[in-house]
Design a protein around this motif. Sequence first.
Motif, PDB file in Angstrom:
ATOM      1  N   HIS A  21      18.590 -16.040  25.314  1.00 34.98           N
ATOM      2  CA  HIS A  21      17.812 -16.403  23.981  1.00 34.98           C
ATOM      3  C   HIS A  21      16.520 -16.577  24.419  1.00 34.98           C
ATOM      4  CE1 HIS A  21      21.451 -17.889  21.843  1.00 34.98           C
ATOM      5  NE2 HIS A  21      21.667 -18.402  22.944  1.00 34.98           N
ATOM      6  N   TYR A  23      12.717 -17.210  23.837  1.00 33.34           N
ATOM      7  CA  TYR A  23      11.718 -18.040  22.832  1.00 33.34           C
ATOM      8  C   TYR A  23      10.305 -17.653  23.309  1.00 33.34           C
ATOM      9  CZ  TYR A  23      15.792 -21.088  22.300  1.00 33.34           C
ATOM     10  OH  TYR A  23      16.873 -21.715  21.865  1.00 33.34           O
ATOM     11  N   PRO A  30      14.609 -17.983  18.236  1.00 32.93           N
ATOM     12  CA  PRO A  30      14.606 -17.102  19.560  1.00 32.93           C
ATOM     13  C   PRO A  30      15.311 -15.842  19.127  1.00 32.93           C
ATOM     14  CG  PRO A  30      16.391 -18.682  19.333  1.00 32.93           C
ATOM     15  CD  PRO A  30      15.422 -19.006  17.908  1.00 32.93           C
ATOM     16  N   GLY A  32      17.774 -13.004  20.602  1.00 39.27           N
ATOM     17  CA  GLY A  32      19.037 -12.979  21.564  1.00 39.27           C
ATOM     18  C   GLY A  32      19.926 -12.163  21.351  1.00 39.27           C
TER      19      GLY A  32
END
Length: 94
Positions: A21, A23, A30, A32
């Motif tokens: 993930h 960010y 996020p 991913g």
Amino acid sequence: MLIYATERKPAVPQTWTNTYHLYMPGEANPDGETGPIEGWTEWVVLLNRLGAEGWELAAGSIMDTTIVASTHGWTQVGIPVRQGFTFKREARHS
């Protein structure tokens, strides 16, 4: 009969997957990806993309581990199951 640990196999084959993930600053959700460990190259692609955008690895930590017990047919060992990485880059002024 003597059975060495290298000859023992788990009763149920163990499968592992990778998930990340990402960010990014200013983004609500996020980015991913999830995939099997075998042949999984998304992590290398992601690191190359971050490097090309000027990000540098600032810190890394193992957040959770697990013990793979010898009862599953493997040598008892602790392995990371969740790792965290912090990247930095110079602030961009608008």
